[in-house]
Design an enzyme around this catalytic site. Sequence first.
Site, short mmCIF file in Angstrom:
data_model
loop_
_atom_site.label_atom_id
_atom_site.label_comp_id
_atom_site.label_asym_id
_atom_site.label_seq_id
_atom_site.Cartn_x
_atom_site.Cartn_y
_atom_site.Cartn_z
N ASP A 461 0.87 -1.18 0.00
CA ASP A 461 0.00 0.00 0.00
C ASP A 461 0.91 1.22 0.00
O ASP A 461 1.79 1.34 0.86
CB ASP A 461 -0.92 0.00 1.23
CG ASP A 461 -2.05 1.01 1.10
OD1 ASP A 461 -1.79 2.16 0.66
OD2 ASP A 461 -3.20 0.66 1.43
N ARG A 472 -11.51 3.81 11.74
CA ARG A 472 -12.01 2.61 11.07
C ARG A 472 -10.93 1.60 10.71
O ARG A 472 -11.26 0.49 10.31
CB ARG A 472 -12.78 3.00 9.80
CG ARG A 472 -11.95 3.72 8.77
CD ARG A 472 -12.79 4.32 7.64
NE ARG A 472 -11.97 4.94 6.60
CZ ARG A 472 -11.46 6.15 6.68
NH1 ARG A 472 -11.67 6.89 7.76
NH2 ARG A 472 -10.74 6.65 5.70
N CYS A 591 -10.80 8.22 1.62
CA CYS A 591 -9.34 8.29 1.47
C CYS A 591 -8.96 8.85 0.09
O CYS A 591 -7.98 9.59 -0.03
CB CYS A 591 -8.70 6.92 1.70
SG CYS A 591 -9.44 5.60 0.74
#
Length: 615
Positions: A461, A472, A591
């Site tokens: 990532d 979250r 995001c």
Amino acid sequence: DEAVVQSRDLGTNFFLREADVGTNTRAAASAKHLQALNRLVDVKAHSGPLSEDLVRAHTALMLCNPTRAEALKWNKFCRANNVGFFLTGVHGLFGYAFADLGDEFTIRDRNGEQPVSRIIDGIDVAGGNEPNEMIVHLIPPPDGRRHNIEDTVHEGWVSFDELEGDLGKLLNEKGPFRAHHVHYKRKDSKTGKTREIFDAYALRVVVPGVSKLPDFVPGGGLLNQVKVPEKVHFRSLAEACDQPVSPGEYSLLFTDGAKFGRPEQLHVALQGLWDWEESNGKLPAANDEAQTEQVIQASLARNKAMREKADKAMQDSDEAPPALALDEVDENVLKMVAQHAECEFQPLSTFFGGVLAQEVVKMTGKFTPLNQWLHIDCFEVLPEVEVDDTHPKCFKPTVAERAPIGSRYDDLVMILGRPLQESLMGKSTFMVGCGALGCELLKNFALLGLACGKGKLTVTDNDTIEVSNLSRQFLFREHNVGQPKSAAASEAVLEMNPALNVVARQDLVSVGTEHIFDDKFWMSLDFVTNALDNVKARLYVDSRCVLFEKALLESGTLGTKCNVQVVLPHLTASYADGPSDGDGGDAIPMCTLRNFPSQIEHCIEWARARFDDMF
């Protein structure tokens, strides 16, 4: 939770560590890690038995794997003291949940969707069935959108704004007014039959208290949906144990169309299991044939007793029977519930933990609570269920291969057998993305023992952790802000299972990185896991899986919505060829909005979000 941590607990509770085994209770060991998730929340671990004063001081009580006597006792107390009551349990490959929010609970918003707002094209004040009814026409395609308003007592209400003339004076900023769907009749030129057609761009609106509506003055106007609070009634656990089907429903909630009628079978099995537990003071031992047979007989006896109760009640009443009794009980279902009842299957525990956490959130009045039972099984994962005996890799574990060995994987070993557990440890996967979904998947992989032997888990990532992620993406803490997501997440799951062979990278998966993720890398994988937030990246990973014939686990979330797709080479459609993602509406992943606003609509939405934050 007064139970002292055992080795097998490490396979299901991600907040327990090897140092806690034999030295700490599960509650005390978990509390400090829960507190670290959010320092603004007051987390306390209670020691000693559950007391009435403790329960009365809280808004909700959630019982996990209690006996039926405990559940009935505390449900009665919670109903008398206006405390929300939730019950859940996982017994091997079967789990259940139960919700009771009292005799009268108010739902403010059943689905959590933004109320509809549409531009008015015109209003026919004489088009209704009554003098105080009017037909509101919305702007049609291509510029307009369907009204998407349900004709229900909760969602079927509207208000008006910016209307001109006397009609505007009557309707603007008043209401809400009841709105109904509009249907019109049309004759089919070929068959000559008349059909009723639904008009998705019109609503019939009732304006109470007037005998004649003023004329509509052209000039636009807005129609806004209003959700009217609605009250619902919950039954006690004592009632719902005997008759789990809620009034007005024809069956229990089911989530798998291939298992119609299965929840009722599972409910009978649960009641028989509780009967056996009350008689023996414990749950049946895993894979004990004698005790499993006793639970089956207890379940059959329970169903017979419910049949007698229902028949007796129906002699003098035409109402729904007060007890659920099945004409045919599937003993295979009873067996699969009973034989692993003392075990916990980690993926199922994760699922029910998420479901019950969301049920507590629903106490705010937003979203629809469970009504009232949820029963789910995943018996398909058992090696002996629906197995192709001719397959070269087919195996059915022996009794010895299902015996516990004193490890963190004991529950899995007792359910699936040691050969399958060892196979999981040797698997290698590539996980693309490490956001909210990625954190959950990494945690699950670590607890299941995936890539904890000869296998390897590679996660990539290119994003870094922001403060907004902490709400979250539960593997991250405040001290991780600014760090690469893949590196921080890998470090966190290594604490859960130090045996995990994880490699963290910060590289994009694209044509430009095929020298990094080359042919040799893709060929070394057993399957691929997507945890992405955009279609373009999903399509690229899917194309590589097709090329190298690798299975793909595809999933995504958007708010409270989610999807999952399992892609298997030569058996299913690929992600690109599978069903479309459908209409995602105007929503953009947060995001993407905050970190990569690369398209025009992203930039507009980013500016609007900043404006809302500032003003």
